[in-house]
Design a protein around this motif. Structure first.
Motif, short mmCIF file in Angstrom:
data_model
loop_
_atom_site.label_atom_id
_atom_site.label_comp_id
_atom_site.label_asym_id
_atom_site.label_seq_id
_atom_site.Cartn_x
_atom_site.Cartn_y
_atom_site.Cartn_z
N ARG A 51 0.83 -1.20 0.00
CA ARG A 51 0.00 0.00 0.00
C ARG A 51 0.87 1.25 0.00
N LEU A 52 1.97 1.21 0.73
CA LEU A 52 2.85 2.37 0.84
C LEU A 52 3.71 2.60 -0.40
N ILE A 53 4.13 1.53 -1.06
CA ILE A 53 4.99 1.70 -2.24
C ILE A 53 4.21 1.64 -3.55
N CYS A 54 2.90 1.39 -3.46
CA CYS A 54 2.07 1.38 -4.66
C CYS A 54 2.14 2.74 -5.34
N PRO A 55 2.34 2.77 -6.65
CA PRO A 55 2.35 4.06 -7.35
C PRO A 55 1.01 4.79 -7.16
N VAL A 56 1.09 6.09 -7.02
CA VAL A 56 -0.12 6.88 -6.76
C VAL A 56 -1.11 6.83 -7.93
N SER A 64 7.65 5.86 -10.94
CA SER A 64 6.40 5.79 -10.18
C SER A 64 6.57 6.50 -8.84
N TRP A 65 5.62 7.34 -8.49
CA TRP A 65 5.65 8.03 -7.20
C TRP A 65 4.91 7.18 -6.17
N PRO A 66 5.61 6.66 -5.16
CA PRO A 66 4.95 5.81 -4.17
C PRO A 66 4.02 6.62 -3.26
N ALA A 67 2.99 5.96 -2.77
CA ALA A 67 1.98 6.62 -1.94
C ALA A 67 2.56 7.19 -0.66
N PHE A 68 3.64 6.59 -0.11
CA PHE A 68 4.18 7.08 1.16
C PHE A 68 4.71 8.50 1.08
N LEU A 69 4.90 9.02 -0.14
CA LEU A 69 5.37 10.39 -0.28
C LEU A 69 4.30 11.42 0.08
N TYR A 70 3.04 11.00 0.06
CA TYR A 70 1.92 11.93 0.23
C TYR A 70 1.31 11.85 1.62
N GLN A 99 -2.57 10.03 0.19
CA GLN A 99 -3.62 10.48 -0.71
C GLN A 99 -3.05 11.38 -1.79
N TYR A 100 -3.27 11.01 -3.02
CA TYR A 100 -2.78 11.75 -4.19
C TYR A 100 -3.96 12.38 -4.91
N ASP A 101 -3.83 13.65 -5.25
CA ASP A 101 -4.86 14.36 -5.99
C ASP A 101 -4.33 14.60 -7.41
#
Length: 188
Positions: free
Chosen positions: A52-57, A83-89, A93-95
């Motif tokens: 979930r954390l490394i999944c691309p946004v 790919s930008w991983p979800a943990f960066l946000y 949550q990515y908009d």
């Protein structure tokens, strides 16, 4: 100098492998299967917590079909270095309408930054107010600052590097170290 830098990177990598696993195992509910500190085999995209954390946004990890396509290396669901991983946000949550909203404000990213650059105990702050990017200090945890009669024997990494503020290079370093700690990859 290069040997010293390589040694510091290796130390960060080794310590974060164990520490990130510990942080994830403190979540409620605890990840299943268990994430072991010394073993990276149970991490990466095959573990729901790390996946979930490394999944691309660009992909919805909560969609079981998408998740399976990512795990099966489906050509329409590639995970690449771009790919930008979800943990960066913030809150993972990515908009897509505002891609910079919440970028580099992920709780685990901030915690990792504090662990590397200030001190391991400063990363243990659970107060969201204090863990926000606006309040990150390179001076360490307030309880660890010197009092008038106290002498500290070790400087934190930020002080050794003469960091007065958070720099893009340190964010990138932190993101790479965290991504590696979450992955099942055993070596660079």
């Amino acid at each position: 100098l290069n040997k010293g830098a390589d040694g510091a990177r290796a130390d960060d990598t080794t310590r974060l492998k164990v520490t990130v696993a510990s942080w994830l195992m403190q979540l409620t509910p605890s990840p299943s299967p268990v994430i072991h500190g010394q073993d990276k085999l149970g991490r990466g995209l095959n573990n729901d917590a790390t996946g979930r954390l490394i999944c691309p946004v660009d992909y919805d990890w909560n969609d079981l079909v998408v998740r399976q396509h990512i795990r099966d290396y489906h050509p329409d669901y590639r995970v690449t270095a771009y790919s930008w991983p979800a943990f960066l946000y913030k809150d993972e949550q990515y908009d897509p309408q505002n891609p910079t909203d919440g970028l580099f404000k992920g709780k685990l990213l901030l915690k990792t930054f504090k662990y590397i650059f200030t001190s391991p105990t400063s990363a243990e702050t659970e107060d969201q107010e204090e863990l926000s990017p606006d309040n990150i200090s390179t001076q360490g945890h307030p309880k660890q600052r010197r009092t008038s009669g106290e002498r500290r024997t070790r400087c934190n990494v930020a002080a050794l590097l003469n960091m007065k503020s958070v720099q893009p290079r340190s964010i990138a370093y932190t993101a790479v170290q965290l991504r590696f700690a979450l992955s099942s990859t055993g070596s660079w």
